[in-house]
Design an enzyme around this catalytic site. Structure first.
Site, PDB file in Angstrom:
ATOM      1  N   ASP A  78      34.741  39.437  46.159  1.00  0.00           N
ATOM      2  CA  ASP A  78      33.842  38.305  46.375  1.00  0.00           C
ATOM      3  C   ASP A  78      34.410  37.017  45.787  1.00  0.00           C
ATOM      4  OD1 ASP A  78      33.588  39.054  43.721  1.00  0.00           O
ATOM      5  OD2 ASP A  78      31.484  39.606  43.849  1.00  0.00           O
ATOM      6  N   ASN A 145      21.419  43.654  37.421  1.00  0.00           N
ATOM      7  CA  ASN A 145      20.394  43.959  38.427  1.00  0.00           C
ATOM      8  C   ASN A 145      20.868  45.024  39.423  1.00  0.00           C
ATOM      9  OD1 ASN A 145      22.240  42.591  39.993  1.00  0.00           O
ATOM     10  ND2 ASN A 145      20.855  40.955  40.644  1.00  0.00           N
ATOM     11  N   HIS A 147      23.724  44.880  41.233  1.00  0.00           N
ATOM     12  CA  HIS A 147      24.548  44.426  42.365  1.00  0.00           C
ATOM     13  C   HIS A 147      25.962  44.971  42.261  1.00  0.00           C
ATOM     14  CE1 HIS A 147      25.704  40.359  40.243  1.00  0.00           C
ATOM     15  NE2 HIS A 147      26.679  41.217  40.081  1.00  0.00           N
ATOM     16  N   GLU A 152      23.391  41.694  46.522  1.00  0.00           N
ATOM     17  CA  GLU A 152      22.247  41.585  45.621  1.00  0.00           C
ATOM     18  C   GLU A 152      21.120  42.529  46.056  1.00  0.00           C
ATOM     19  OE1 GLU A 152      22.618  40.077  42.911  1.00  0.00           O
ATOM     20  OE2 GLU A 152      22.939  37.924  43.062  1.00  0.00           O
TER      21      GLU A 152
HETATM   22  C1  GLP Z   1      29.827  39.502  38.846  1.00  0.00           C
HETATM   23  C2  GLP Z   1      30.627  39.993  40.079  1.00  0.00           C
HETATM   24  C3  GLP Z   1      30.585  41.493  40.156  1.00  0.00           C
HETATM   25  C4  GLP Z   1      30.640  42.055  38.754  1.00  0.00           C
HETATM   26  C5  GLP Z   1      29.339  41.756  38.062  1.00  0.00           C
HETATM   27  C6  GLP Z   1      29.287  42.157  36.605  1.00  0.00           C
HETATM   28  O1  GLP Z   1      29.144  38.362  39.047  1.00  0.00           O
HETATM   29  N1  GLP Z   1      30.269  39.433  41.322  1.00  0.00           N
HETATM   30  O2  GLP Z   1      31.646  41.950  40.981  1.00  0.00           O
HETATM   31  O3  GLP Z   1      30.826  43.438  38.789  1.00  0.00           O
HETATM   32  O4  GLP Z   1      28.935  40.436  38.284  1.00  0.00           O
HETATM   33  O5  GLP Z   1      29.976  41.284  35.780  1.00  0.00           O
HETATM   34  P1  GLP Z   1      30.324  41.609  34.265  1.00  0.00           P
HETATM   35  O6  GLP Z   1      31.436  42.594  34.305  1.00  0.00           O
HETATM   36  O7  GLP Z   1      30.770  40.284  33.695  1.00  0.00           O
HETATM   37  O8  GLP Z   1      29.096  42.142  33.642  1.00  0.00           O
END
Ligand code: GLP
Length: 249
Positions: A78, A145, A147, A152
């Site tokens: 993404d 959440n 995702h 989402e």
């Molecule tokens: C981000 C990304 C995800 C990631 C998630 C968790 O915004 N879009 O691909 O897995 O949120 O992030 P973190 O590892 O900083 O908790």
């Protein structure tokens, strides 16, 4: 050190490691094996704070000659939209800073956050993924959440790469990365559930206390349809690697 290996449902393996470093080492071993078995692997890669230690370990192993990425290629899950790839919070910048600047990967692709037409960019990205034959080894993190990528929580999920509005929860969770004078995008381009599901193997990393609740939901024996990560319970080959903190001790 691995503490526990549990089979969840028919296809999901849950591995609990003592520390975050152990999670990164365990995951790095999977990459070493994968690239030995199939040097031309198509990797799916994730951003966020979770995979930073894994990328550091992959760089270390590349430098010590343990792993070679020259025939591999990668697709990131993404990217924020709109965002300039040179912005310090773009996922393009993140990937260069943590991985691509230090390894010999053949080719890497990230959705273009500065494309004029978001939908056209998603269609282009999806076509590139298909042309590469899909992902062999997909790396995922998880949002608080639930995702995956930026898919989402919703009542329905897009199969293909798409332009999505971020939830308040994700905007708040990621606000820690943006300075107060920086504009934080509220939309993103993300690989869809279909492309994630076409991946031959999936590794999901869950680390840190903040992920305890969402990890519990993932392993409680139900598919919560409002938690995108729960859909992974239906994929044939998913390994979830957690540290003790995310597993609740
Ligand atoms: C981000 C990304 C995800 C990631 C998630 C968790 O915004 N879009 O691909 O897995 O949120 O992030 P973190 O590892 O900083 O908790």
């Amino acid at each position: 050190m691995t503490l526990l290996l549990v089979q969840i449902g028919r296809n999901m393996k849950k591995i609990v490691c003592e520390t975050y470093e152990d999670v990164c080492n365990h995951a790095a071993d999977i990459y070493v094996r994968q690239l030995k078995e199939k040097p031309e692997t198509v990797l799916g890669l994730a951003t966020g704070s979770t995979p930073v230690g894994l990328y550091k370990e992959l760089v270390r192993r590349y430098k010590s000659g343990e792993i070679d990425f020259s025939n591999a290629q990668s697709f990131n899950l993404d990217e924020y939209y709109p965002i300039d790839p040179s912005h310090s919070q773009s996922y393009d910048y993140f990937m260069r800073k943590h991985l691509f600047d230090y390894i010999n990967i053949g080719k890497f692709q990230i959705p273009n956050g500065s494309a004029e037409d978001a939908n056209a960019e998603c269609a282009r990205y999806e076509a590139e993924l298909d042309a590469a034959g899909g992902i062999d080894l997909m790396l995922l993190g998880i949002g608080v959440n639930g995702h995956i990528g930026f898919n989402e929580p919703s009542v329905s999920y897009s199969l293909e790469t798409h332009h999505i509005n971020l939830t308040e929860s994700s905007i708040a969770a990621n606000s820690r990365f943006f300075n107060s004078d920086e504009h934080q995008p509220t939309t993103a381009l993300t690989m869809g559930i279909g492309q994630i599901f076409k991946s031959k193997k999936i590794i999901l990393l869950i680390t840190g206390e903040a992920k305890v609740d969402i990890a519990k939901k993932l392993f409680d024996g139900k598919i919560h349809t409002d938690i995108p990560a729960c859909l992974l319970l239906l994929h044939p080959d998913v390994t979830v690697i957690l540290d003790k903190a995310a597993n609740g001790g």
